[in-house]
Write a protein that holds these residues in place. Sequence first.
Motif, PDB file in Angstrom:
ATOM      1  N   ASP A  47      36.691  19.619  36.327  1.00  0.00           N
ATOM      2  CA  ASP A  47      35.624  18.862  35.662  1.00  0.00           C
ATOM      3  C   ASP A  47      35.297  19.456  34.298  1.00  0.00           C
ATOM      4  OD1 ASP A  47      35.495  17.205  37.848  1.00  0.00           O
ATOM      5  OD2 ASP A  47      33.699  18.128  38.711  1.00  0.00           O
ATOM      6  N   GLN A  48      35.302  20.794  34.209  1.00  0.00           N
ATOM      7  CA  GLN A  48      35.017  21.464  32.937  1.00  0.00           C
ATOM      8  C   GLN A  48      36.075  21.101  31.892  1.00  0.00           C
ATOM      9  OE1 GLN A  48      32.408  23.387  32.090  1.00  0.00           O
ATOM     10  NE2 GLN A  48      33.165  23.865  30.037  1.00  0.00           N
ATOM     11  N   VAL A  49      37.335  21.110  32.285  1.00  0.00           N
ATOM     12  CA  VAL A  49      38.420  20.731  31.380  1.00  0.00           C
ATOM     13  C   VAL A  49      38.254  19.284  30.937  1.00  0.00           C
ATOM     14  CG1 VAL A  49      40.913  20.347  31.197  1.00  0.00           C
ATOM     15  CG2 VAL A  49      40.057  22.417  32.321  1.00  0.00           C
ATOM     16  N   ALA A  50      37.991  18.397  31.888  1.00  0.00           N
ATOM     17  CA  ALA A  50      37.866  16.969  31.575  1.00  0.00           C
ATOM     18  C   ALA A  50      36.705  16.707  30.625  1.00  0.00           C
ATOM     19  CB  ALA A  50      37.696  16.170  32.864  1.00  0.00           C
ATOM     20  N   ALA A  91      37.777  26.500  48.770  1.00  0.00           N
ATOM     21  CA  ALA A  91      38.373  26.719  47.448  1.00  0.00           C
ATOM     22  C   ALA A  91      38.466  25.426  46.653  1.00  0.00           C
ATOM     23  CB  ALA A  91      39.761  27.341  47.597  1.00  0.00           C
ATOM     24  N   ALA A  92      38.584  24.294  47.355  1.00  0.00           N
ATOM     25  CA  ALA A  92      38.725  23.007  46.674  1.00  0.00           C
ATOM     26  C   ALA A  92      37.524  22.708  45.789  1.00  0.00           C
ATOM     27  CB  ALA A  92      38.926  21.895  47.706  1.00  0.00           C
ATOM     28  N   ILE A  93      36.334  23.122  46.222  1.00  0.00           N
ATOM     29  CA  ILE A  93      35.112  22.871  45.447  1.00  0.00           C
ATOM     30  C   ILE A  93      35.163  23.625  44.122  1.00  0.00           C
ATOM     31  CG2 ILE A  93      32.602  23.137  45.428  1.00  0.00           C
ATOM     32  CD1 ILE A  93      32.707  22.943  48.502  1.00  0.00           C
ATOM     33  N   LEU A  94      35.574  24.900  44.183  1.00  0.00           N
ATOM     34  CA  LEU A  94      35.683  25.714  42.970  1.00  0.00           C
ATOM     35  C   LEU A  94      36.643  25.077  41.978  1.00  0.00           C
ATOM     36  CD1 LEU A  94      35.437  28.325  41.246  1.00  0.00           C
ATOM     37  CD2 LEU A  94      37.247  29.296  42.685  1.00  0.00           C
ATOM     38  N   HIS A  95      37.799  24.647  42.479  1.00  0.00           N
ATOM     39  CA  HIS A  95      38.817  24.125  41.574  1.00  0.00           C
ATOM     40  C   HIS A  95      38.460  22.733  41.053  1.00  0.00           C
ATOM     41  CE1 HIS A  95      41.355  27.594  41.865  1.00  0.00           C
ATOM     42  NE2 HIS A  95      41.167  27.590  43.171  1.00  0.00           N
ATOM     43  N   GLN A  96      37.665  21.984  41.802  1.00  0.00           N
ATOM     44  CA  GLN A  96      37.170  20.716  41.267  1.00  0.00           C
ATOM     45  C   GLN A  96      36.227  20.981  40.096  1.00  0.00           C
ATOM     46  OE1 GLN A  96      37.942  17.357  42.182  1.00  0.00           O
ATOM     47  NE2 GLN A  96      36.964  17.200  40.173  1.00  0.00           N
ATOM     48  N   HIS A 121      47.109  16.130  33.361  1.00  0.00           N
ATOM     49  CA  HIS A 121      46.052  16.421  34.341  1.00  0.00           C
ATOM     50  C   HIS A 121      46.489  17.593  35.223  1.00  0.00           C
ATOM     51  CE1 HIS A 121      42.791  15.543  37.236  1.00  0.00           C
ATOM     52  NE2 HIS A 121      43.681  15.937  38.120  1.00  0.00           N
ATOM     53  N   TYR A 122      45.955  18.783  34.947  1.00  0.00           N
ATOM     54  CA  TYR A 122      46.278  19.948  35.788  1.00  0.00           C
ATOM     55  C   TYR A 122      45.402  19.918  37.038  1.00  0.00           C
ATOM     56  CZ  TYR A 122      49.300  21.769  32.209  1.00  0.00           C
ATOM     57  OH  TYR A 122      50.342  21.920  31.324  1.00  0.00           O
ATOM     58  N   ASP A 123      46.057  20.067  38.171  1.00  0.00           N
ATOM     59  CA  ASP A 123      45.348  20.005  39.450  1.00  0.00           C
ATOM     60  C   ASP A 123      44.622  21.302  39.754  1.00  0.00           C
ATOM     61  OD1 ASP A 123      46.503  17.338  40.317  1.00  0.00           O
ATOM     62  OD2 ASP A 123      48.327  18.514  39.981  1.00  0.00           O
ATOM     63  N   MET A 124      45.120  22.393  39.187  1.00  0.00           N
ATOM     64  CA  MET A 124      44.499  23.672  39.446  1.00  0.00           C
ATOM     65  C   MET A 124      44.552  24.561  38.211  1.00  0.00           C
ATOM     66  SD  MET A 124      45.233  26.475  42.378  1.00  0.00           S
ATOM     67  CE  MET A 124      44.792  28.146  41.928  1.00  0.00           C
ATOM     68  N   GLN A 134      48.792  17.176  48.077  1.00  0.00           N
ATOM     69  CA  GLN A 134      47.985  16.585  49.147  1.00  0.00           C
ATOM     70  C   GLN A 134      47.051  17.616  49.774  1.00  0.00           C
ATOM     71  OE1 GLN A 134      51.384  15.039  51.301  1.00  0.00           O
ATOM     72  NE2 GLN A 134      50.639  12.954  51.008  1.00  0.00           N
ATOM     73  N   GLU A 135      47.555  18.821  49.972  1.00  0.00           N
ATOM     74  CA  GLU A 135      46.722  19.863  50.586  1.00  0.00           C
ATOM     75  C   GLU A 135      45.554  20.245  49.680  1.00  0.00           C
ATOM     76  OE1 GLU A 135      46.300  21.211  53.373  1.00  0.00           O
ATOM     77  OE2 GLU A 135      48.038  20.489  54.460  1.00  0.00           O
ATOM     78  N   LEU A 136      45.753  20.173  48.374  1.00  0.00           N
ATOM     79  CA  LEU A 136      44.685  20.520  47.443  1.00  0.00           C
ATOM     80  C   LEU A 136      43.554  19.493  47.492  1.00  0.00           C
ATOM     81  CD1 LEU A 136      43.571  22.270  45.088  1.00  0.00           C
ATOM     82  CD2 LEU A 136      44.832  20.769  43.537  1.00  0.00           C
ATOM     83  N   TYR A 137      43.906  18.215  47.417  1.00  0.00           N
ATOM     84  CA  TYR A 137      42.882  17.172  47.323  1.00  0.00           C
ATOM     85  C   TYR A 137      42.363  16.712  48.685  1.00  0.00           C
ATOM     86  CZ  TYR A 137      43.770  16.791  42.326  1.00  0.00           C
ATOM     87  OH  TYR A 137      43.882  17.059  40.976  1.00  0.00           O
TER      88      TYR A 137
END
Length: 347
Positions: free
Chosen positions: A78-81, A69-74, A267-270, A56-59
Motif C-alpha cells: 500500500d505504501q508503494v502504491a 505476515a500477509a498483513i505486514l506485506h499488504q 506490481h511487486y507482491d512482496m 496464491q499462498e501470499l494472497y
Amino acid sequence: MKQTLLELMRMSRICRMVLATCLGSFILVIFYFQIMRRNPFAADVCCRKGSRNALQELYNPTQSEFSSAAILHQTRRDQVAETCRAHSASSRKRRVLTPGDLKHLVVDEEHELIYCYVPKVACTNWKRVMMVLTGRGKYSDPMDIPSNEAHIPSNLKTLNQYSITEINHRLKSYLKFLFVREPFERLVSAYRNKFTLKYNSSFHKRFGTRIVRRYRKNATQEALANGADVKFREFAEYLVDPATLRDGPLNEHWQTVYQLCHPCHIHYDMVGKYETLEEDANYVLRLAGAGDALRFPTYAKSTRTTDTMTAQFFSNISSLQQGQLYQLYRQDFLMFNYSTPSYLRLD
C-alpha cells in the motif's frame, strides 16, 4: 514510373504494419502493468500441478504463520502504491518500459518467482539462493557458491530474455519480490565497497579517475591515473552533478531502487527489507515451498555499513550536497517508508 510508385506504396504499408505490431506489443505490456496495479488476480493464476504456488499462498494463505505476515506485506504494498499515485499526479512524464528495463528481474521457473536484485541489499546472497533454487540439484548450500560466480550473468535467467508474451505470463503468474535498504546506508555501503577497497580497481579506473578529474583541484598525476582515493565529498558531488545524468543512467550500485526495479510499473507482491532480512527472506522461501530444505544465509558481517557510520560520512559534506542527495533518493525514502535521517542538515 508507375511501377516504382506502386512499389514505394507497398513498402510504406509494410513499414506501417511492422511499426503497429511493435507498438502493440509494448502497449500490451503496459496494459498488463496497469491492470495488475489495480488487481493482481485479474487473470487466473496458474500453478504447478497438484500444488499452490507462492503467489496464491501470499494472497490467500492456508497456514496461520503466513496470515500474520500477509498483513505486514499488504501495508508495504500500500505504501508503494500510494507513493506511485502521488508521483504520477505530480509528474508530467509518462515512461514506457522496454524489455531492457527488466534485466534486473531474475526468474525462477520451478518455484514461479521473480526477484529484482538491488546491489548492496544482500544481492550476492540472494543470487546464490536463486542459483540453488534454479540449479536442479547442482547446488544445495548457497554459501558453497563463490561470490564472483553468483554475479556471472549466464548463471541466472532474467526477464528481458523472454518474449513479450512470456514476460506477460510470468508477471501475472509468478510472485514478484525485491529487497530494499535505508537509501543513504546503501549509498555509503556502495561508496565504501567500490572506492575504499584496493581490489576494486575496475571501479577506480572507470569511475574514480573521472571523479578525480572533474572535482579535485590540483590532483596528482597518480590520482588522475588510478582514481583509487575518491573522497565521499567528491563522490557526492559526482552524483548530484547534472553532467552525470547526461552521461547516462547511474551505475546499478548507486542507482535508485525506483529506477532499477520500476515499482510504479511492476506490481511487486512482496517488499522485503534489509533491516528484517532473514525473516523476510525465509518467508519468501516458505511461500515458494522451499523453506524446509533451504534457509537464507545468516548475515553476521561485522563490517556492514550502519546508521552511525552513514551519519559520519554525511557530516563531511555540505548541507547543500545533503539536500541534493536527499532529492535524488527521495522516491526511495517515501516509497519504502524510510524516515528522513535526523543527521541531515536540510536548510
